[in-house]
Write a protein that holds these residues in place. Structure first.
Motif, mmCIF file in Angstrom:
data_model
loop_
_atom_site.group_PDB
_atom_site.id
_atom_site.type_symbol
_atom_site.label_atom_id
_atom_site.label_comp_id
_atom_site.label_asym_id
_atom_site.label_seq_id
_atom_site.Cartn_x
_atom_site.Cartn_y
_atom_site.Cartn_z
ATOM 1 N N UNK A 12 31.297 48.331 41.081
ATOM 2 C CA UNK A 12 32.485 48.600 41.473
ATOM 3 C C UNK A 12 33.309 49.392 41.989
ATOM 4 N N UNK A 13 32.499 50.711 41.885
ATOM 5 C CA UNK A 13 32.445 52.024 42.681
ATOM 6 C C UNK A 13 32.132 51.522 43.986
ATOM 7 N N UNK A 16 36.539 45.148 44.679
ATOM 8 C CA UNK A 16 35.618 44.540 43.849
ATOM 9 C C UNK A 16 36.649 43.394 42.681
ATOM 10 N N UNK A 17 37.298 43.348 42.207
ATOM 11 C CA UNK A 17 38.077 42.626 41.771
ATOM 12 C C UNK A 17 38.436 40.879 42.773
ATOM 13 N N UNK A 18 38.435 40.809 43.715
ATOM 14 C CA UNK A 18 38.613 40.290 45.245
ATOM 15 C C UNK A 18 37.482 39.099 44.896
ATOM 16 N N UNK A 19 35.961 40.468 44.865
ATOM 17 C CA UNK A 19 34.537 39.566 44.577
ATOM 18 C C UNK A 19 34.133 39.284 43.771
ATOM 19 N N UNK A 71 22.113 38.332 45.475
ATOM 20 C CA UNK A 71 22.340 36.839 45.501
ATOM 21 C C UNK A 71 23.762 36.857 45.430
ATOM 22 N N UNK A 72 23.740 37.371 44.387
ATOM 23 C CA UNK A 72 25.380 36.900 43.486
ATOM 24 C C UNK A 72 26.172 37.169 44.482
ATOM 25 N N UNK A 73 27.085 38.524 44.663
ATOM 26 C CA UNK A 73 27.755 38.591 46.278
ATOM 27 C C UNK A 73 27.664 37.901 47.185
#
Length: 602
Positions: A108-109, A124-127, A578-580
């Protein structure tokens, strides 16, 4: 699959270059709108075989030209002039077909700090929401919970595409590893997907829990839409350039692409957009072949300049790793056993009959820690002092990238930002093993925020000539990357000698704890490798900061050319990407659909 000639005759709204982790997912998401036609061009072929689908066979396709691009860096001066391998997936699905299936979130940071680089819309919230939209998570089994698997429901997506869960098989070194790290003050993290990944944890994998096979962009996304008439995927074809209009007034427009198939040159047009998703090593090459990049480089290659964009191919970043090997005291089942043909056949038979056992899993346990955890306070103070002196160099102070140097410097003293990843691999191969049937493990350390910045550039006008990759390994201000790896190796020695894992370790093989710092530095230079997470070569940054794309992924100076892959990351993420990257696909789809809707309302 379509023939090249038939593909070239079609009319597409969107052409996506690269059917990999992000590109194939993005194409599938765009094709949900039946009013648009999407064409995907991928150099590799579809390969749904055991080497891809069976988790326990991870790594088998590497260096096989039917699966792997097998890129090599140029000789790295500070790494004993070695050419360092960077495998990349050359199949439909790209590297999502070859990786270790770690479906891990970032910090998140870190993502929230991207705004400090002049980027909006990627916090962070968007991703997090984009990644959750990609995920179809199944809670872990009771057995996986005993191995500390993440079971925090609110942090996972349930209705997405990529099937994820915790593995069903665990090597017997996993829990002793947890014991040792806990004894050293590293807490067990039961919810790394929350945006706080500090600690030791069992990772969620991109695995279908029903079949215990890999879930990747091909079977997770493309297979859902492949029968639709509005999406066409051409494999075995090599895009040679994006055809750009002249930009004498206003932005240049991507008209389509040229590509080779079976030695013949074809072209295909795009009514709306062209999207490059060829990865951090090939997207910059394609931009340069299309006349977009540093004029000095383009002129030397004889490529007509369409857009002056000197950031193309710059800012290459990676995670760098070093391995340590150890021998175990007692009998353990490890991947070393797979060298026995009889044992391997038995495990394959077990998997075929039950979908369980060793081949249903890979390694399972990761450690992510900040600098203050693995570097003694006095040593960290000295390392930071050397770095701060180096950062006074006018070349750095006047660099367009100064903002991310400043940001990366703050992360070194932020205990919420992981600077090191540690993985225990249940295998090790070495020369001179004298004890019959001895079992081993490998401990690998990975620095997450290296300070070296490399380059990737075309070397000719031919797409068949691989680009020159200079990872600038260990070439960092104040030698900080080498210093961090040295401290990481010393910390790994402590892990191998502490607690339950220490009790199981008969001896450390190489390097040795008795070696001097100079000997360890020499070992690091001899052994440092890419962790296979290259990013940054078409960075999402302001154009004044050598950016290549804006925060809607559009290439500066163009009206309809975007990039959607790891090359857009402006600074490295302290996790497996990968997830990102699936999140990037979902975020890109949102942006493109929103723009299309806005244009339709004009």
């Amino acid at each position: 699959m379509e023939s090249a000639a038939a593909f070239s005759r079609q009319n597409f709204d969107y052409i996506i270059v690269g059917g990999g982790n992000t590109g194939l997912a993005l194409a599938s998401l765009l094709s949900v709108d039946q009013d648009v036609r999407v064409g995907v061009i991928e150099a590799g072929l579809r390969k749904d075989d055991d080497m891809i689908l069976l988790p326990g066979m991870v790594g088998k396709p590497l260096n096989n030209p039917d699966y792997d691009w097998s890129f090599l860096t140029k000789p790295q001066t500070l790494a004993k002039n070695r050419r360092i391998p960077i495998p990349r997936g050359k199949v439909l699905g790209g590297s999502s077909a070859l990786n270790y299936m770690a479906y891990t979130r970032g910090s998140r940071i870190e993502f929230d700090d991207w705004k400090e680089l002049g980027i909006s819309g990627w916090d962070w919230n968007t991703i997090r929401d984009a990644v959750k939209a990609s995920e179809a998570w199944t809670p872990p089994s009771d057995y996986a919970k005993l191995h500390n698997a993440d079971n925090t429901v609110q942090n996972h997506g349930r209705d997405g595409y990529v099937k994820t869960t915790a593995y069903s098989y665990y090597y017997d070194l996993a829990l002793p590893f947890f014991n040792t790290m806990n004894k050293m003050g590293v807490a067990t993290n039961h919810s790394e997907a929350s945006g706080d990944l500090i600690g030791i944890w069992t990772y969620t994998a991109s695995v279908d829990p029903q079949t215990n096979t890999r879930s990747y962009s091909t079977n997770a996304y493309y297979d859902r839409v492949s029968s639709q008439p509005n999406i066409v995927c051409l494999t075995g074809a090599y895009v040679s350039r994006v055809v750009m209009s002249d930009s004498t007034c206003g932005d240049s427009r991507a008209l389509g692409v040229e590509f080779y198939s079976s030695g013949q040159l074809f072209s295909v047009s795009a009514r709306q957009e062209v999207i490059l998703s060829a990865g951090a090593l090939q997207t910059p090459q394609l931009l340069e072949l299309s006349g977009i990049g540093n004029p000095n480089i383009l002129q030397k290659l004889g490529i007509p300049i369409k857009i002056d964009l000197p950031g193309v191919g710059e800012n290459l970043q990676d995670h760098f790793s070093v391995t340590l090997g150890a021998e175990l005291r007692n009998h353990h089942v490890t991947s070393d056993d797979m060298s026995s043909e009889a044992f391997a056949q038995d495990r394959l038979q077990e998997y075929r009959e039950t979908r369980r056992g060793m081949l249903s899993s890979t390694l399972s346990t990761l450690v992510f820690i900040p600098a203050s955890t693995f570097i003694p306070a006095d040593n960290l103070k000295s390392i930071l002092a050397s770095l701060d002196r180096a950062l006074q160099d006018p070349a750095i102070k006047n660099s367009p990238y100064k903002q991310w140097y400043d940001l990366q410097r703050t992360w070194l003293e932020n205990d919420g930002v992981a600077q090191l990843e540690i993985i225990l691999f249940p295998s090790y191969t070495h020369v001179g093993c004298t004890r019959e049937n001895a079992k081993h493990y490998t401990m690998s350390v990975f620095i997450q925020h290296a300070w070296s910045r490399g380059t990737v550039h075309a070397i000719s006008t031919s797409v068949f000539d691989p680009p020159e990759i200079d990872s600038a390994t260990l070439d960092a201000p104040g030698d900080i990357d080498l210093s961090m790896l040295l401290e990481a190796v010393k910390y790994a020695f402590k892990i191998m000698q502490t607690g339950a894992l220490g009790d199981l370790t008969a001896k450390i093989i190489e390097p040795l704890p008795s070696w001097s710092d100079d000997q360890l530095r020499d070992y690091i230079r001899s052994m440092v490798m890419s962790a296979l997470h290259p990013i940054g070569t078409a960075s999402m940054l302001p154009r004044s900061a050598n950016g290549v794309v804006d925060d809607e992924l559009k290439v500066y100076g163009t009206s309809n050319l975007r990039v959607a892959d790891a090359s857009i990351f402006p600074i490295h993420v302290g996790t497996h990407p990968q997830a990102t990257l699936y999140g990037v696909a979902h975020r890109a789809a949102e942006i493109i659909k929103s723009n299309r809707k806005a244009e339709a309302e004009l």
